[in-house]
Design an enzyme around this catalytic site. Structure first.
Site, short mmCIF file in Angstrom:
data_model
loop_
_atom_site.label_atom_id
_atom_site.label_comp_id
_atom_site.label_asym_id
_atom_site.label_seq_id
_atom_site.Cartn_x
_atom_site.Cartn_y
_atom_site.Cartn_z
CE LYS A 171 3.24 -19.19 9.76
NZ LYS A 171 4.36 -19.40 10.33
NE ARG B 133 -4.30 -0.77 2.22
CZ ARG B 133 -5.09 -0.87 1.12
NH1 ARG B 133 -5.16 -0.26 0.07
NH2 ARG B 133 -6.43 -1.68 1.26
CE LYS C 229 3.06 -18.61 14.39
NZ LYS C 229 4.44 -18.45 13.88
NE ARG D 1 6.62 -9.53 13.41
CZ ARG D 1 6.00 -9.18 12.22
NH1 ARG D 1 4.94 -9.08 12.19
NH2 ARG D 1 6.60 -9.49 11.18
N GLY E 299 4.76 -22.83 8.61
CA GLY E 299 5.73 -23.58 9.22
C GLY E 299 6.61 -22.87 9.75
#
Lengths: 512, 330
Positions: free
Chosen positions: B106, B32, B189, B253, B134
């Site tokens: 994800k 963007r 996760k 993160r 993965g």
């Protein structure tokens, strides 16, 4: 209705084309042979013993030509069982006398306002849209399967909605009664033998279905393949026949039809009472227990029970709901007014792209199977959202939740249902019902399910009383009754069965 | 020469573009940000996302979604989960049924807790979908360290195309038919990684982290199974594989967020300081409601949510986890 003989010829040609491609003809016939020996107790007598003998000889030492001839004979023999014998005159005759016939059976009370069954059948959804779509293309009507009454009800509904006669997939077991079988076949039913494992049979059945769709003949079949034993709204659909709509669609594109127009119509049935509930839940629990022999007594095969059932339905406030869901294309896209596929924002799309690579049509079995799964998931989702809440299913949920509070820890479900429940206090059940109603209003607002104001706004005490009365009108043994400030549940299994219909909504806290 | 469009020029999107270009494909990379486009076009760098990487001429940056979707029918979706619905809605008129979409995002949509593939189907006519997930830490791949990923799809064609595009001896792809399981693992996760980060920030040691990872995996699996996933997926690369990396890597993160929370920072401050989106926060909110609706008790995820949203201190959250009964039927 498409001409039956033409359909047979076309089916045969299709299967033969497939066989020509199949280099493993002997292996295929060996499978037919094996399956032929596996099923002495089945409804079907196919293939006949003498054909099996010939097969045995041919797979050992036969020439390719002999094997091909036998395969053809076998397919013809399966086709003979599958194909119906639709008779226009018969259809017209029956549909004309049906209302009168029903009135006669039901006695004078029904004759004034038409047959009770008709009055008790509440068809909702956009019927006009269906009639319009029928002009543009071919309908694939895919209803939920609750009871053996479904077939009769749906046949009647198709007639009452003013649709053309449909070709009708019915379980082979329904044909075992010669009278019923005769009626079914002549009204446009074809038989589906779910127990037949022979790949050649399946190919024949699919070829027949695709041929019918390609010829523009609307069809109706139950994608779940069998009645829901537990009572839950079916979530696992059989993909074989559903896949035929995708195959026919793709073929239509390949052959240059710009819009072959196949419309999938999900239909959801919601019964306040189910004809063979007892037998269905017994079979379900048998399976849960892992029994080797299933209960086979089927109330729906006794005409006395049908009568009792239809009479039961004449009790006030009991209606069978039939929801015509929003029609979809075979990839579960929505349709515009002219039957064109549109994207979620309403823009027309070019569905040929689903089957093309770099502009050219490709055959990709795995791709089409995944498309079919996608359609299956979309239908399951519709079935839930189009389910109409009835008093009996809702109250059964409250009774079950109230009883579950007293369920001993670690007691298996089957044992708990077998053991008999202690009497429940009315106030506890009513409290549960109020809680369920609150949750239900939310779910209805979110579009997760449908329910009428007469249920959503009714006082819980009244719902309870109406549901108990409803159970009493049909089921032979009392299901549940009120004694002063207690409710005695006589048939926990039936309560559990009716409760399962709405279990996906999780209306009652702590009831897992 | 094969072509691919990549939507999203973050760290992973840039790395995937680089991998594809290195394998000989022509790539159109959509972002963007006009500044980012210019930087890639002129300097051949994308400093905000992956400082050290030189991007070859085979990668054409663009800010036009229509150009990107017209460039190739094979599209990689590598946006933050919060942006997926909006971009897909914008893309809807430009995509056709023959487009193939590989979802490398994800996360779960926070408000509706939909999986990304569900969001795509709700917004577009796309049906040919795959999920790529993965243990893939972008900087390691950029340094040429070996890694593998899972491509979950029922479409053999997409599987083959993606292998042709990305696979090398340094980056292997394993096939799985379990789209739901891979998506759920990838999304959840991050919640467990926050818990692991909290434990690390409180210096609870390796044993405690292993405990949290194990419990977390069981919780991911129970939600996944409820959604229709296959059990094996959680023991695989996209399940435990990705979870282990996310919970132990200081590059993750979510893990960093957990460490910071343990050190007493407030969620808002930390998020603005990290300067990045944390999929873990959105996932924690979604998972909490999901578990509640599904009638499942998921203590690790619940404590993470309590720490993030209810002002429970990280210490107390972990304490209450440790106080739970450990024997069956207790």
């Amino acid at each position: 209705m498409v001409h039956e003989e033409r359909l047979r010829r076309e089916t045969l040609a299709r299967v033969e084309r497939g066989l020509r491609r199949d280099a493993q003809l002997a292996t295929l016939l060996r499978q037919s042979l094996w399956h032929g020996h596996q099923r002495p107790s089945s409804q079907s007598q196919l293939p006949p013993p003498q054909l099996l003998d010939e097969l045995r000889r041919a797979v050992v030492g036969g020439t390719g030509h002999e094997q091909r001839c036998l395969a053809r004979e076998l397919v013809e023999c399966y086709l003979g069982e599958i194909a119906g014998r639709f008779d226009v005159g018969f259809y017209r005759g029956v549909t004309r006398v049906l209302p009168a016939l029903l009135s006669l059976v039901l006695g004078e009370s029904a004759s004034v306002e038409g047959p009770a069954l008709a009055q008790r059948l509440d068809i909702r959804g956009d019927v006009e849209r269906l009639q319009r779509l029928e002009q543009f293309g071919t309908l694939v009507i895919v209803p939920t399967h609750v009871s053996n009454l479904d077939s009769a009800l749906l046949g009647y509904a198709v007639y009452r909605m003013g649709l053309q006669p449909v070709l009708y997939g019915a379980g082979l077991n329904l044909f075992s009664n010669p009278v019923v079988g005769f009626f079914l076949a002549h009204l446009g039913a074809y038989s589906v033998d779910r127990q037949q494992g022979d790949p050649l049979y399946r190919e024949t059945l699919k070829a027949y279905t695709v041929a019918a769709l390609r010829a523009g003949q609307s069809i109706l079949f139950f994608p779940a393949g069998t009645r829901s034993r537990s009572g839950v709204v079916e979530q696992r659909l059989k993909l074989g026949l559903l896949g035929c709509s995708i195959a026919a669609w793709r073929e239509g594109f390949e052959n240059g039809a710009r819009r072959p127009r196949i419309f999938i119509v999900p239909v959801t049935l919601s019964y306040p009472l189910v004809l063979e509930a007892q037998m269905l839940v017994e079979q379900h629990l048998s399976r849960v227990r892992g029994d080797r022999h299933l209960v086979t007594r089927d109330e729906s095969m006794l005409w006395q029970r049908w009568l009792a059932f239809v009479r039961g339905l004449s009790a006030p406030a009991l209606r069978i709901h039939l929801t015509i869901g929003e029609p979809l294309d075979p990839l579960a896209n929505r349709l515009d007014g002219c039957g064109r596929s549109i994207d979620p924002q309403g823009r027309p799309i070019d569905p040929t792209g689903y089957f093309r690579v770099a502009g050219r049509f490709t055959t990709d079995r795995a791709r089409d199977e995944e498309y079919t799964r996608h359609l299956g998931r979309a239908l399951s989702d519709r079935y839930r959202r189009d389910t109409v809440v009835t008093r009996t299913t809702l109250v059964a949920g409250a009774l079950c939740a109230a009883a579950a509070e007293q369920r001993p820890r670690r007691m298996p479900l089957v044992a708990w249902l077998d053991a008999g429940w202690p009497a429940l206090s009315v106030s506890m059940v009513v409290a549960r019902l109020s809680q369920g109603l609150r949750a239900l209003r939310e779910r209805v607002r979110d579009g997760a399910v449908r329910a009428d104001g007469v249920i959503l706004d009714a006082p819980p005490e009244k719902l309870l009383q109406q549901a108990l009365a409803a159970f009493a009108v049909y089921h032979r043994e009392p299901v549940a009754e009120r004694r002063a400030d207690r409710i005695v549940v006589h048939a926990p299994k039936l309560i559990y069965y009716y409760r399962n219909r709405l279990s996906f909504l999780r209306l009652f806290e702590g009831d897992a | 020469m094969s072509r691919v469009s990549v939507l999203g020029a973050g760290s992973w999107g840039t790395t995937l573009s680089w991998l594809a270009a290195r394998g000989g494909a022509r790539v159109m990379l959509w972002t963007r940000s006009e500044a980012q486009r210019r930087e890639i076009a002129h300097d051949r760098r994308n400093r905000a996302a992956s400082a050290g990487l030189r991007l070859s001429e085979a990668i054409t940056p663009t800010t036009s979604l229509a150009d990107a979707l017209g460039f190739s029918e094979l599209v990689l979706l590598v946006l933050p989960s919060a942006a997926v619905r909006e971009v897909m809605r914008e893309a809807a008129p430009m995509v056709t049924p023959s487009h193939r979409l590989v979802i490398a995002t994800k996360g779960l949509e926070e408000r509706t807790r939909r999986r990304m593939s569900e969001v795509v189907v709700e917004e577009t006519c796309l049906r040919q979908l795959a999920v790529l997930s993965g243990p893939n830490i972008a900087p390691e791949l950029q340094r040429g360290l070996p890694a593998a990923s899972v491509i979950a799809t029922r479409f053999p064609r997409i599987d083959a195309e993606l292998r042709g595009l990305l696979e090398s001896t340094r980056f292997r792809l394993f096939s799985s038919p379990d789209v739901i399981g891979v998506e759920v693992s990838a999304a959840l996760k991050n919640i467990v990684a926050i818990a692991a980060g909290i434990a690390d920030g409180l210096h609870l040691g390796e044993n405690a982290r292993a405990l949290l990872v194990t419990l977390g995996l069981a919780e991911i699996a129970s939600l996944g199974l409820a959604a229709g996933a296959q059990r094996e997926t959680f023991a695989g690369l996209a399940g435990i594989g990705d979870l282990v990396v996310t919970c132990s890597s200081t590059d993750s993160r979510s893990h960093r967020l957990g460490v910071a929370l343990a050190r007493g920072k407030a969620l808002e401050d930390e998020l603005s300081e990290l300067g990045m989106v944390s999929e873990g926060v959105a996932a924690a909110r979604a998972a909490r409601e999901w578990a509640r609706d599904a009638g499942l008790v998921l203590p690790v995820m619940e404590q993470v949510a309590a720490t993030l949203f209810d002002g429970v201190s990280p210490n107390d959250g972990l304490e209450s986890l440790l106080r739970r009964p450990t024997h069956h039927g207790g």
